[in-house]
Design an enzyme around this catalytic site. Structure first.
Site, PDB file in Angstrom:
ATOM      1  N   ASN A   1      10.195   0.901  -4.890  1.00 56.45           N
ATOM      2  CA  ASN A   1      11.424   1.214  -4.146  1.00 56.45           C
ATOM      3  C   ASN A   1      12.228  -0.064  -3.923  1.00 56.45           C
ATOM      4  O   ASN A   1      11.795  -1.143  -4.314  1.00 56.45           O
ATOM      5  CB  ASN A   1      11.091   1.922  -2.824  1.00 56.45           C
ATOM      6  CG  ASN A   1      10.266   1.057  -1.905  1.00 56.45           C
ATOM      7  OD1 ASN A   1      10.724   0.021  -1.435  1.00 56.45           O
ATOM      8  ND2 ASN A   1       9.021   1.469  -1.667  1.00 56.45           N
TER       9      ASN A   1
ATOM     10  N   LYS B 280      -1.326   2.190 -22.128  1.00 56.08           N
ATOM     11  CA  LYS B 280       0.098   2.521 -22.058  1.00 56.08           C
ATOM     12  C   LYS B 280       0.333   3.980 -22.484  1.00 56.08           C
ATOM     13  O   LYS B 280      -0.233   4.425 -23.494  1.00 56.08           O
ATOM     14  CB  LYS B 280       0.860   1.572 -22.990  1.00 56.08           C
ATOM     15  CG  LYS B 280       2.347   1.724 -22.876  1.00 56.08           C
ATOM     16  CD  LYS B 280       3.079   0.749 -23.785  1.00 56.08           C
ATOM     17  CE  LYS B 280       4.556   1.057 -23.736  1.00 56.08           C
ATOM     18  NZ  LYS B 280       5.251   0.677 -24.935  1.00 56.08           N
TER      19      LYS B 280
ATOM     20  N   PRO C 172      -2.129   6.902   1.735  1.00 55.20           N
ATOM     21  CA  PRO C 172      -2.461   6.862   3.162  1.00 55.20           C
ATOM     22  C   PRO C 172      -1.247   6.441   3.979  1.00 55.20           C
ATOM     23  O   PRO C 172      -0.400   5.686   3.497  1.00 55.20           O
ATOM     24  CB  PRO C 172      -3.544   5.775   3.232  1.00 55.20           C
ATOM     25  CG  PRO C 172      -3.356   4.949   2.018  1.00 55.20           C
ATOM     26  CD  PRO C 172      -2.809   5.855   0.960  1.00 55.20           C
TER      27      PRO C 172
ATOM     28  N   LYS D  52       9.346  11.008  14.250  1.00 54.97           N
ATOM     29  CA  LYS D  52       8.372  10.069  13.665  1.00 54.97           C
ATOM     30  C   LYS D  52       7.566   9.372  14.747  1.00 54.97           C
ATOM     31  O   LYS D  52       6.370   9.123  14.598  1.00 54.97           O
ATOM     32  CB  LYS D  52       9.101   9.008  12.834  1.00 54.97           C
ATOM     33  CG  LYS D  52       8.984   9.280  11.358  1.00 54.97           C
ATOM     34  CD  LYS D  52       9.785   8.352  10.502  1.00 54.97           C
ATOM     35  CE  LYS D  52      10.142   9.097   9.226  1.00 54.97           C
ATOM     36  NZ  LYS D  52      11.112   8.446   8.417  1.00 54.97           N
TER      37      LYS D  52
ATOM     38  N   LYS E 223       3.629   9.898  14.333  1.00 56.46           N
ATOM     39  CA  LYS E 223       2.799   8.780  13.872  1.00 56.46           C
ATOM     40  C   LYS E 223       1.952   8.199  15.000  1.00 56.46           C
ATOM     41  O   LYS E 223       1.045   7.421  14.755  1.00 56.46           O
ATOM     42  CB  LYS E 223       3.682   7.672  13.293  1.00 56.46           C
ATOM     43  CG  LYS E 223       4.638   8.163  12.224  1.00 56.46           C
ATOM     44  CD  LYS E 223       4.372   7.498  10.928  1.00 56.46           C
ATOM     45  CE  LYS E 223       5.343   7.982   9.870  1.00 56.46           C
ATOM     46  NZ  LYS E 223       5.056   7.444   8.569  1.00 56.46           N
TER      47      LYS E 223
HETATM   48  N1  CTP Z   1       4.663   4.119   6.750  1.00 44.91           N
HETATM   49  C1  CTP Z   1       3.371   3.700   6.510  1.00 44.91           C
HETATM   50  N2  CTP Z   1       2.656   4.277   5.496  1.00 44.91           N
HETATM   51  C2  CTP Z   1       3.204   5.255   4.760  1.00 44.91           C
HETATM   52  C3  CTP Z   1       4.526   5.687   4.992  1.00 44.91           C
HETATM   53  C4  CTP Z   1       5.227   5.087   5.994  1.00 44.91           C
HETATM   54  O1  CTP Z   1       2.883   2.791   7.179  1.00 44.91           O
HETATM   55  N3  CTP Z   1       2.479   5.800   3.784  1.00 44.91           N
HETATM   56  C5  CTP Z   1       5.387   3.521   7.884  1.00 44.91           C
HETATM   57  C6  CTP Z   1       6.550   2.639   7.512  1.00 44.91           C
HETATM   58  O2  CTP Z   1       6.149   1.296   7.390  1.00 44.91           O
HETATM   59  C7  CTP Z   1       7.489   2.854   8.699  1.00 44.91           C
HETATM   60  C8  CTP Z   1       7.212   4.273   9.125  1.00 44.91           C
HETATM   61  O3  CTP Z   1       5.929   4.593   8.619  1.00 44.91           O
HETATM   62  O4  CTP Z   1       7.150   2.012   9.777  1.00 44.91           O
HETATM   63  C9  CTP Z   1       8.198   5.285   8.657  1.00 44.91           C
HETATM   64  O5  CTP Z   1       8.401   5.161   7.271  1.00 44.91           O
HETATM   65  P1  CTP Z   1       9.475   6.054   6.516  1.00 44.91           P
HETATM   66  O6  CTP Z   1       9.466   5.713   5.082  1.00 44.91           O
HETATM   67  O7  CTP Z   1      10.773   6.003   7.263  1.00 44.91           O
HETATM   68  O8  CTP Z   1       8.915   7.487   6.779  1.00 44.91           O
HETATM   69  P2  CTP Z   1       7.816   8.355   6.103  1.00 44.91           P
HETATM   70  O9  CTP Z   1       6.605   8.349   6.969  1.00 44.91           O
HETATM   71  O10 CTP Z   1       7.603   7.940   4.687  1.00 44.91           O
HETATM   72  O11 CTP Z   1       8.448   9.803   6.189  1.00 44.91           O
HETATM   73  P3  CTP Z   1       9.674  10.405   5.336  1.00 44.91           P
HETATM   74  O12 CTP Z   1       9.477   9.957   3.928  1.00 44.91           O
HETATM   75  O13 CTP Z   1       9.511  11.874   5.532  1.00 44.91           O
HETATM   76  O14 CTP Z   1      10.928   9.922   5.972  1.00 44.91           O
END
Ligand code: CTP
Length: 415
Positions: free
Chosen positions: A210, A292, A310, A343, A347
């Protein structure tokens, strides 16, 4: 916001390619309201000109111990007397050796021998010079005399080699300067920070990633470290140098990031702060290929199946050694505040910093930018921090955390 108003810094620029970064350091000190007067050694003059140093510092530049004019008007003794702090950036192996051995051979070394002010060194040299027992012995000597050090860091060197010896970035030197003048409210606290993207392999050459630059996470690590915290930064692949003074662990995948974070918590079960700023890939390829993936005539495009990664933030927030304060980020493209609030509870973290990453936001790119517009969301509600630089957000976050942890301790003490 802290400023360096009414503070005077004597900056000594010695010989080394990193001298060009000292021009940026001068700019940062000036921007922060500080006054900066510079000594440029003969070696330093090979890399930057007195004119650039003078133009940026808006002061006369001192280069010669035997200059009749400079000695009459200022004098090398007054150069240190009129400063609050002496910064040497870059500090070459040669200048460090002169300092350790009390030599007074030019204006810089003579001023340093006569100095009565605290000294901060930002060493920069080839990694073999750094590793040389002579340099290490000199550094030990200087340390026992109370001289503070920022950097160096590991990385590619101008000479084409790789190793320890790159000068700390100007922002990190600025943080170290601020630590001299301001209280270090996070001294004695420890923090874990996740940062940058994760990349998930499809085959040995391809991956899913990303656009995260890792700038916000790095800035937070640097700000917490400069506020006195003992910081571990777990970062995915980024094009940034490691922040000086921070224990930085490099990983690629979400699984590796989780393992590194869990290992940091196991190593220090009394961690105070965890901040998850990483843009973790939510999924990885179910069957990453060892070879590959080949394109064959007549065959249809491959279908990739995904499996969930995770959730590192959730794992930390629910860990048996949960840090006292767990902070997450919410990167949203729509319904920013509602999604971020959801969130926070989903979380199990204490605070969420929400930011809008939709391309439409101010018509500007968000990933990789130097500015961010964030909202702090916690049990007290929503606080709009407005748009500011990632460094300013990191400093504000460090201040908020220090305040919160101190209030928390006072509450516990009163119970
Ligand atoms: N995060 C994490 N591990 C993951 C996904 C997210 O630790 N597998 C943490 C990110 O570092 C951030 C928070 O969760 O602090 C939110 O991440 P975000 O990408 O905004 O959300 P997602 O949990 O991925 O949810 P969504 O994709 O539905 O927005």
């Amino acid at each position: 916001m802290q400023t360096l108003e009414n503070k005077s810094i004597l900056l000594i620029i010695s010989g080394g390619i990193a001298a060009y970064k000292s021009l940026e350091l001068i700019r940062l000190i000036r921007k922060s309201g500080g006054n900066v007067r510079c000594i440029l050694t003969k070696g330093g003059e090979q890399f930057v000109t007195p004119l650039s140093v003078s133009a940026l510092s808006e002061q006369h530049v001192y280069t010669d111990l035997w200059s009749l004019k400079d000695e009459t008007e200022m004098g090398h003794i007054r150069l240190s007397r009129e400063a609050d702090l002496i910064v040497i950036a870059p500090a070459s192996a040669n200048l460090l050796a002169q300092m350790a051995n009390g030599l007074a051979q030019d204006l810089a070394s003579t001023t340093l021998l006569a100095a009565d002010k605290p000294i901060l060194i930002a060493p920069a040299m080839n990694h073999q010079m750094w590793d040389n027992p002579a340099t290490q012995k000199n550094l030990k000597t200087l340390e026992t005399r109370g001289i503070k050090q920022v950097g160096p860091t590991k990385g590619d060197m101008a000479c084409g080699e790789h190793g320890m010896g790159r000068m700390a970035e100007p922002e990190d030197i600025m943080n170290a300067i601020n630590s001299f003048f301001f209280e270090r409210p996070l001294s004695g606290y420890s923090a874990l920070i996740s940062s940058g993207p994760t990349v998930e392999p499809l085959d040995p050459g391809r991956f899913i990633g990303n656009r995260s630059s890792g700038k916000q996470g790095r800035a937070i690590a640097a700000a917490l470290s400069s506020a006195g915290a003992n910081v571990t930064l777990v970062t995915g692949p980024v094009a940034l140098t490691d922040p000086a003074g921070v224990n930085t662990i490099h990983v690629e995948t979400a699984t590796q990031m989780l393992a590194a974070c869990e290992s940091a918590i196991e190593t220090d079960p009394k961690l105070d702060i965890a901040i998850c700023a990483a843009a973790v890939s939510d999924w990885r390829a179910k069957d990453a290929q060892d070879q590959k993936i080949k394109k064959r005539d007549g065959e249809t495009a491959p279908t990739i199946s995904f499996t969930e990664n995770p959730d590192i933030l959730r794992a930390i927030a629910n860990h048996k050694h949960r840090p006292t304060l767990v902070v997450g980020f919410a990167a949203e493209t729509e319904n920013l505040l509602d999604n971020a609030k959801a969130k926070l509870s989903r979380k199990g973290c204490d605070w969420v910093l929400a930011n809008d990453v939709s391309a439409a936001q101010d018509n500007q790119k968000v990933f990789g930018a130097d500015e961010n517009h964030v909202y702090l969301i916690n049990e007290n509600g929503v606080d709009d921090w407005g748009k500011s630089s990632k460094t300013a957000i990191a400093i504000k976050l460090a201040e908020h955390i220090a305040q919160h942890l101190q209030q928390d301790e006072q509450k516990h003490a009163a119970e």
